[in-house]
Structure formats: structure tokens, C-alpha cells
Design a protein around this motif. Structure first.
Motif, mmCIF file in Angstrom:
data_model
loop_
_atom_site.group_PDB
_atom_site.id
_atom_site.type_symbol
_atom_site.label_atom_id
_atom_site.label_comp_id
_atom_site.label_asym_id
_atom_site.label_seq_id
_atom_site.Cartn_x
_atom_site.Cartn_y
_atom_site.Cartn_z
ATOM 1 N N VAL A 71 0.849 -1.194 0.000
ATOM 2 C CA VAL A 71 0.000 0.000 0.000
ATOM 3 C C VAL A 71 0.883 1.241 0.000
ATOM 4 C CG1 VAL A 71 -1.962 -1.100 1.144
ATOM 5 C CG2 VAL A 71 -0.230 0.014 2.519
ATOM 6 N N SER A 72 0.331 2.328 -0.528
ATOM 7 C CA SER A 72 1.069 3.588 -0.528
ATOM 8 C C SER A 72 0.079 4.740 -0.510
ATOM 9 C CB SER A 72 1.981 3.683 -1.748
ATOM 10 O OG SER A 72 1.214 3.658 -2.933
ATOM 11 N N GLY A 73 0.588 5.934 -0.271
ATOM 12 C CA GLY A 73 -0.236 7.137 -0.302
ATOM 13 C C GLY A 73 -1.369 7.107 0.704
ATOM 14 N N LEU A 74 -2.539 7.538 0.268
ATOM 15 C CA LEU A 74 -3.707 7.614 1.136
ATOM 16 C C LEU A 74 -4.062 6.250 1.721
ATOM 17 C CD1 LEU A 74 -6.032 9.234 2.346
ATOM 18 C CD2 LEU A 74 -7.313 8.852 0.235
ATOM 19 N N GLU A 75 -3.955 5.213 0.910
ATOM 20 C CA GLU A 75 -4.282 3.868 1.403
ATOM 21 C C GLU A 75 -3.365 3.464 2.551
ATOM 22 O OE1 GLU A 75 -5.320 -0.598 -0.230
ATOM 23 O OE2 GLU A 75 -4.264 0.770 -1.563
ATOM 24 N N ALA A 76 -2.097 3.848 2.488
ATOM 25 C CA ALA A 76 -1.166 3.556 3.584
ATOM 26 C C ALA A 76 -1.600 4.275 4.852
ATOM 27 C CB ALA A 76 0.255 3.952 3.196
ATOM 28 N N GLY A 77 -2.045 5.507 4.702
ATOM 29 C CA GLY A 77 -2.540 6.259 5.857
ATOM 30 C C GLY A 77 -3.769 5.619 6.468
ATOM 31 N N LEU A 78 -4.671 5.144 5.624
ATOM 32 C CA LEU A 78 -5.884 4.485 6.115
ATOM 33 C C LEU A 78 -5.571 3.170 6.829
ATOM 34 C CD1 LEU A 78 -8.303 5.132 3.114
ATOM 35 C CD2 LEU A 78 -8.353 6.214 5.365
ATOM 36 N N THR A 79 -4.652 2.380 6.274
ATOM 37 C CA THR A 79 -4.317 1.118 6.949
ATOM 38 C C THR A 79 -3.604 1.391 8.267
ATOM 39 O OG1 THR A 79 -2.259 0.821 5.701
ATOM 40 C CG2 THR A 79 -4.218 -0.282 4.847
ATOM 41 N N ASN A 80 -2.811 2.462 8.324
ATOM 42 C CA ASN A 80 -2.150 2.822 9.574
ATOM 43 C C ASN A 80 -3.196 3.194 10.627
ATOM 44 O OD1 ASN A 80 0.169 3.187 11.159
ATOM 45 N ND2 ASN A 80 0.187 5.371 10.741
ATOM 46 N N ALA A 81 -4.213 3.948 10.221
ATOM 47 C CA ALA A 81 -5.283 4.313 11.150
ATOM 48 C C ALA A 81 -6.033 3.072 11.635
ATOM 49 C CB ALA A 81 -6.246 5.293 10.477
ATOM 50 N N LYS A 82 -6.309 2.138 10.709
ATOM 51 C CA LYS A 82 -6.977 0.887 11.100
ATOM 52 C C LYS A 82 -6.139 0.120 12.114
ATOM 53 C CE LYS A 82 -9.402 -0.091 6.790
ATOM 54 N NZ LYS A 82 -9.473 -1.034 5.651
ATOM 55 N N SER A 83 -4.812 0.144 11.940
ATOM 56 C CA SER A 83 -3.953 -0.594 12.865
ATOM 57 C C SER A 83 -4.026 0.000 14.265
ATOM 58 C CB SER A 83 -2.501 -0.649 12.364
ATOM 59 O OG SER A 83 -1.854 0.594 12.519
ATOM 60 N N PHE A 84 -4.180 1.325 14.370
ATOM 61 C CA PHE A 84 -4.315 1.948 15.687
ATOM 62 C C PHE A 84 -5.590 1.480 16.374
ATOM 63 C CE2 PHE A 84 -1.201 5.113 14.165
ATOM 64 C CZ PHE A 84 -0.357 5.119 15.272
ATOM 65 N N VAL A 85 -6.670 1.365 15.614
ATOM 66 C CA VAL A 85 -7.930 0.877 16.174
ATOM 67 C C VAL A 85 -7.780 -0.582 16.598
ATOM 68 C CG1 VAL A 85 -10.358 0.369 15.669
ATOM 69 C CG2 VAL A 85 -9.332 2.522 14.886
ATOM 70 N N SER A 86 -7.195 -1.414 15.735
ATOM 71 C CA SER A 86 -6.984 -2.832 16.069
ATOM 72 C C SER A 86 -6.106 -2.965 17.313
ATOM 73 C CB SER A 86 -6.323 -3.577 14.906
ATOM 74 O OG SER A 86 -7.202 -3.702 13.833
ATOM 75 N N CYS A 87 -5.079 -2.137 17.383
ATOM 76 C CA CYS A 87 -4.166 -2.151 18.520
ATOM 77 C C CYS A 87 -4.917 -1.826 19.808
ATOM 78 C CB CYS A 87 -3.048 -1.148 18.281
ATOM 79 S SG CYS A 87 -1.925 -0.966 19.670
ATOM 80 N N ALA A 88 -5.726 -0.768 19.773
ATOM 81 C CA ALA A 88 -6.488 -0.359 20.961
ATOM 82 C C ALA A 88 -7.442 -1.464 21.411
ATOM 83 C CB ALA A 88 -7.250 0.922 20.673
ATOM 84 N N ILE A 89 -8.093 -2.101 20.449
ATOM 85 C CA ILE A 89 -9.007 -3.200 20.772
ATOM 86 C C ILE A 89 -8.220 -4.349 21.405
ATOM 87 C CG2 ILE A 89 -10.487 -4.982 19.765
ATOM 88 C CD1 ILE A 89 -11.401 -2.777 17.749
ATOM 89 N N GLY A 90 -7.055 -4.637 20.860
ATOM 90 C CA GLY A 90 -6.217 -5.709 21.408
ATOM 91 C C GLY A 90 -5.765 -5.422 22.832
ATOM 92 N N ARG A 91 -5.526 -4.168 23.140
ATOM 93 C CA ARG A 91 -5.087 -3.802 24.481
ATOM 94 C C ARG A 91 -6.171 -3.965 25.525
ATOM 95 N NH1 ARG A 91 -1.275 1.547 24.031
ATOM 96 N NH2 ARG A 91 0.176 0.673 22.529
ATOM 97 N N ILE A 92 -7.438 -3.717 25.128
ATOM 98 C CA ILE A 92 -8.510 -3.784 26.113
ATOM 99 C C ILE A 92 -9.225 -5.122 26.151
ATOM 100 C CG2 ILE A 92 -8.913 -1.305 26.153
ATOM 101 C CD1 ILE A 92 -11.322 -1.740 24.313
ATOM 102 N N SER A 93 -8.934 -5.987 25.176
ATOM 103 C CA SER A 93 -9.640 -7.287 25.164
ATOM 104 C C SER A 93 -8.807 -8.370 25.807
ATOM 105 C CB SER A 93 -10.015 -7.677 23.746
ATOM 106 O OG SER A 93 -8.885 -7.858 22.936
#
Length: 93
Positions: A71-93
Motif C-alpha cells: 500500500v502507498s499514499g492515502l491507502e497507507a494512511g488508512l491502513t495505519n489508522a486501522k492498525s491503531f484501532v486494532s491495537c487499541a481493541i487488542g489492548r482492552i480485550s
């Protein structure tokens, strides 16, 4: 059917929360075993039939952990944002 270790070099693995989310997400795919995450190397390893590789890559990408360089450009930014959400969910579950 050929069961092998499949290794996928991914992006955005930052912590144990990311690892937990990846393991939880990948366990939903039938036919995978021995899910191992190497945070330092940004590597996800599973034991599965080679035919499942694209399914694993797709699942990882949907969670914000795309295959390295895919991925590159905007798509890279979107996947990075998704990873932050996944990370947060992983921390609280």
C-alpha cells in the motif's frame, strides 16, 4: 493440500495489543495453526495450506496490517489508522 509455514512481512505492528488483535483476527480463519507474531521483524507466521495465503493477507490488510510494500499514499494512511484501532481493541480485550 500442502500444509506449510507461511510467513508474511507486514507493516504497522507496534505492540502487544497489535499482536493480540492479529492473533484474534486470524483465529477466525479455519485451517490455520501456530500463529506467531514477530513484532521486531514485522513478521506474521502461520501453519496452513498455501491456498490460504491470500485469505490471511486479506484479513491482515483489513485489520490495518498490510503486506509490506503493498500500500502507498492515502491507502497507507488508512491502513495505519486501522492498525491503531486494532491495537487499541487488542489492548482492552
Amino acid at each position: 493440500m500442502s500444509v506449510n509455514q507461511i510467513q508474511i512481512h507486514v507493516e504497522n505492528i507496534k505492540c502487544g495489543g497489535c499482536e493480540k488483535s492479529i492473533i484474534k483476527g486470524l483465529t477466525s480463519i479455519e485451517g490455520l495453526s501456530h500463529i506467531v507474531i514477530d513484532q521486531e521483524q514485522q513478521m506474521v507466521s502461520v501453519v496452513a495450506d498455501e491456498s490460504l495465503r491470500e485469505t490471511v493477507v486479506s484479513k491482515l490488510r483489513s485489520m490495518g496490517y498490510p503486506e509490506h510494500g503493498s500500500v502507498s499514499g492515502l491507502e497507507a494512511g488508512l491502513t495505519n489508522a486501522k492498525s491503531f484501532v486494532s491495537c487499541a481493541i487488542g489492548r482492552i480485550s
